[in-house]
Scaffold this motif. Structure first.
Motif, PDB file in Angstrom:
ATOM      1  N   ASN A 187      -9.183   3.566  -1.261  1.00 32.91           N
ATOM      2  CA  ASN A 187      -8.391   2.647  -0.442  1.00 32.91           C
ATOM      3  C   ASN A 187      -8.076   3.178   0.952  1.00 32.91           C
ATOM      4  O   ASN A 187      -7.628   2.408   1.808  1.00 32.91           O
ATOM      5  N   PHE A 188      -8.313   4.464   1.190  1.00 35.19           N
ATOM      6  CA  PHE A 188      -7.965   5.030   2.493  1.00 35.19           C
ATOM      7  C   PHE A 188      -8.682   4.342   3.656  1.00 35.19           C
ATOM      8  O   PHE A 188      -8.056   4.064   4.694  1.00 35.19           O
ATOM      9  N   ASN A 207      -6.241  10.427  -7.417  1.00 40.71           N
ATOM     10  CA  ASN A 207      -6.858  10.696  -6.120  1.00 40.71           C
ATOM     11  C   ASN A 207      -8.054   9.792  -5.826  1.00 40.71           C
ATOM     12  O   ASN A 207      -8.342   9.488  -4.664  1.00 40.71           O
ATOM     13  N   ILE A 233      -0.142  10.225   2.413  1.00 42.82           N
ATOM     14  CA  ILE A 233      -1.442  10.839   2.103  1.00 42.82           C
ATOM     15  C   ILE A 233      -1.572  12.148   2.878  1.00 42.82           C
ATOM     16  O   ILE A 233      -1.987  13.181   2.331  1.00 42.82           O
ATOM     17  N   ILE A 277       0.432   4.085  -2.767  1.00 40.97           N
ATOM     18  CA  ILE A 277       0.103   5.474  -2.428  1.00 40.97           C
ATOM     19  C   ILE A 277       1.098   6.433  -3.077  1.00 40.97           C
ATOM     20  O   ILE A 277       0.712   7.466  -3.647  1.00 40.97           O
ATOM     21  N   GLU A 278       2.379   6.094  -3.009  1.00 41.64           N
ATOM     22  CA  GLU A 278       3.401   6.939  -3.644  1.00 41.64           C
ATOM     23  C   GLU A 278       3.142   7.058  -5.146  1.00 41.64           C
ATOM     24  O   GLU A 278       3.251   8.147  -5.722  1.00 41.64           O
ATOM     25  N   ILE A 326      -6.848   6.708  -4.170  1.00 47.90           N
ATOM     26  CA  ILE A 326      -6.434   6.986  -2.789  1.00 47.90           C
ATOM     27  C   ILE A 326      -7.659   7.050  -1.885  1.00 47.90           C
ATOM     28  O   ILE A 326      -7.694   6.443  -0.808  1.00 47.90           O
ATOM     29  N   TRP A 354       0.219   6.550  -6.751  1.00 43.20           N
ATOM     30  CA  TRP A 354      -1.035   7.266  -7.011  1.00 43.20           C
ATOM     31  C   TRP A 354      -0.873   8.765  -6.781  1.00 43.20           C
ATOM     32  O   TRP A 354      -1.446   9.574  -7.515  1.00 43.20           O
ATOM     33  N   TYR A 367       0.832  -1.208   0.000  1.00 38.50           N
ATOM     34  CA  TYR A 367       0.000   0.000   0.000  1.00 38.50           C
ATOM     35  C   TYR A 367       0.867   1.260   0.000  1.00 38.50           C
ATOM     36  O   TYR A 367       0.522   2.264  -0.641  1.00 38.50           O
ATOM     37  N   GLN A 368       1.995   1.223   0.713  1.00 43.59           N
ATOM     38  CA  GLN A 368       2.901   2.378   0.692  1.00 43.59           C
ATOM     39  C   GLN A 368       3.367   2.677  -0.728  1.00 43.59           C
ATOM     40  O   GLN A 368       3.363   3.830  -1.174  1.00 43.59           O
ATOM     41  N   ALA A 392       1.726   4.048   5.227  1.00 44.87           N
ATOM     42  CA  ALA A 392       1.017   4.335   3.977  1.00 44.87           C
ATOM     43  C   ALA A 392       0.114   5.556   4.144  1.00 44.87           C
ATOM     44  O   ALA A 392      -0.166   6.272   3.177  1.00 44.87           O
ATOM     45  N   TRP A 393      -0.344   5.787   5.370  1.00 42.00           N
ATOM     46  CA  TRP A 393      -1.189   6.948   5.664  1.00 42.00           C
ATOM     47  C   TRP A 393      -0.366   8.241   5.619  1.00 42.00           C
ATOM     48  O   TRP A 393      -0.846   9.292   5.165  1.00 42.00           O
TER      49      TRP A 393
END
Length: 559
Positions: free
Chosen positions: A272-273, A266, A297, A257-258, A269, A260, A253-254, A293-294
């Motif tokens: 999946n948040f 967005n 964001i 996220i990077e 993101i 995306w 997920y990390q 991963a948060w």
């Protein structure tokens, strides 16, 4: 006549009447049906003694000795029988069984660890299969092929075995392992595509196999992390006790996220948040991987407040979690930077709170981990006249796990960081921007990032990623150089560098107020550790000294 009668009487007196074959079988069967294998040895031996040419007694002898837990003696006796009946197929079958039993015994003694099996086990397996192709010998020969990494032969062998013995329930599993073992090797050799190809064949045979799902997960993580996640989820359900599965799913997920954020996806993101937040509730490393991963964001949106609130609540639940304290302090530090744009008083309060969490966490860590590796006599990473803008445990990005970090800038004779007639509104206004960075000691480049633009306006903080590189040194420590100028890194991952070799240039990328070099030394857990320099000429506010001790803020080094 009298003489013959005397001889007959003598034989009867000496040996008694000979028992029939059926009588011997009756005694043997009585013991074997009761599974009294030790007790069966005597009637079998008696039968062979009276009927040495009765082959079936020899077959039974081998079976009894195997069943009694002595396959080696069983093998010895069946070999003796084969020397008498060399072409007998039933004896060859018994030879195969005895060899298989010896192999199993060796395997058991090795704790079912193939690497600890003696080499003789390989020849035993091959001889067993050559003596007689049985369901048992087919299996152990296939295992021996895998032990020798003859995976293609092993696959063909088990495919043939499945056709011949369709009711052998464990053959599909063994065939699957003939795919999984080379798949695992290919993954370790950084060949994820081939690993996926092999693991896909295995998972068709064993869809509920944890190993197959993990190989696919780790392989896809290298190629497309989004495809890795379902396999991590499946593996976690199959074995909830595996402490590495959930953290590695979090790492996927990390990476996502990077990606995306970089591509401004967005919607993905947002979708999946909730999943990331839900997994962040988990304790220790499992939850931490999703919290990481948060963080990007929060960096991209500057929504630090909700993350801080979440972390504080979690710290109440897990007060001894060091990483949680450090992360909370780090996010609070970013919130402080955001607040400083409009409310310096509030920012100061947040900064103090940040430093408290960071220092509490590092203090706990150092108490639990005394006598860590340290560096002595390393070279300064810059040349010229250098000012220490931030030193050890200076708060913010110089406390917590980054306690042993420095910020360096070049200055002139009057200790100004700016060139004459400039206002510090551009990166080039600073003496330090574009200056050379040097390796502090010899080692191998561990990783580099070189594609992020420098912040255009000094003084305006950015929370995005920056350019950096790490060097793994021969003593196991890692030097880390951050905020590097875009496109200036001169070394590649895996390259050997020498002490004093130019590796990059000072920049203003990442979370940086202005051009400078952020430097630290870390252990392999990425936590900074104590280090000292070579002997330096140091100008303090009061005097000039020479030494290698830790440097303090606003000291100037002349090198």
């Amino acid at each position: 006549m009298l003489l013959r009668s005397l001889i007959f009487f003598f034989l009867i007196a000496s040996h008694g009447f000979a028992e029939s074959i059926s009588e011997h079988w009756s005694k043997i069967e009585k013991k074997t049906k009761a599974e009294d294998w030790e007790g069966a040895k005597t009637p079998v031996a008696d039968a062979i003694s009276e009927y040495p040419n009765e082959r079936d007694f020899r077959i039974t002898e081998a079976w009894v000795w195997r069943s009694s837990g002595n396959p080696e003696e069983s093998l010895k006796r069946i070999r003796k029988a084969i020397s008498q009946w060399q072409k007998d197929e039933l004896l060859k079958e018994q030879l195969s069984y005895s060899l298989c039993s010896v192999f199993d015994s060796l395997y058991r003694k090795a704790g079912y660890k193939r690497e600890q099996l003696p080499k003789e086990a390989l020849s035993i397996a091959e001889e067993a299969y050559q003596a007689k192709d049985t369901e048992w010998s087919t299996n152990i020969y296939g295992i021996s092929l895998r032990m020798q990494k003859r995976f293609k032969e092993s696959v063909q062998h088990y495919q043939k075995g499945i056709k011949k013995y369709p009711n052998a329930k464990y053959y599909p599993e063994e065939l699957a392992y003939s795919y999984l073992e080379p798949a695992d090797e290919e993954l370790k050799k950084e060949n994820p595509k081939l690993a996926i190809e092999l693991a896909n064949k295995a998972i068709l045979l064993l869809p509920e196999n944890e190993w197959a799902n993990l190989i696919l997960a780790y392989s896809w993580q290298k190629l497309n992390p989004e495809k890795a996640i379902p396999y991590f989820e499946k593996a976690a359900k199959l074995n909830p006790t595996n402490e590495h599965t959930i953290p590695n799913m979090g790492y996927s997920y990390q990476l996502l996220i990077e990606y995306w954020i970089k591509n401004k996806e967005n919607t993905k993101i947002t979708k999946n948040f909730p999943i990331i937040k839900n997994y962040s509730e988990l304790p220790a490393k499992q939850g931490m991987s999703f919290l990481r991963a948060w963080v990007p964001i929060a960096d991209a949106t500057e929504e630090f407040e909700s993350l801080v609130e979440f972390l504080k609540k979690k710290i109440i639940k897990y007060p001894d979690d060091i990483e949680l304290k450090i992360l909370c302090g780090s996010v609070l530090n970013k919130l402080n930077m955001k607040q400083r744009r409009s409310d310096s008083s509030l920012a100061d309060s947040t900064q103090r709170e940040s430093n408290r969490y960071l220092r509490e966490g590092m203090e706990l860590f150092e108490k639990q981990n005394p006598n860590r590796l340290s560096f002595k006599g390393i070279q300064l990473p810059l040349n010229g006249k250098i000012i220490i803008a931030a030193a050890f445990d200076g708060g913010g990005t110089h406390s917590g796990f980054e306690k042993y970090s420095y910020d360096f800038l070049h200055v002139d004779e009057s200790h100004s960081t700016l060139r004459p007639n400039t206002k510090g509104t551009e990166n080039s206004d600073y003496y330090t921007f574009g200056e050379s960075i040097y390796a502090i000691e010899g080692g191998v480049v561990l990783d580099t990032k070189d594609g992020f633009s420098d912040n255009v306006v000094p003084g305006e903080i950015s929370f995005g990623p920056g350019n950096d590189l790490q060097i793994l040194h021969d003593n196991g420590l890692i030097s880390h150089y951050a905020h590097i100028k875009k496109g200036s890194i001169r070394v590649k991952k895996g390259q050997r560098v020498n002490r004093g070799e130019k590796i990059a240039e000072v920049g203003n990328s990442g979370m940086s107020y202005g051009p400078h070099l952020h430097f630290t030394v870390v252990t392999k857990d990425w936590i900074s550790t104590y280090y000292e320099w070579e002997r330096l000429k140091i100008k303090t506010p009061d005097q000039i000294i020479f030494g290698s001790q830790p440097l303090e803020k606003n000291w100037v080094i002349e090198k």
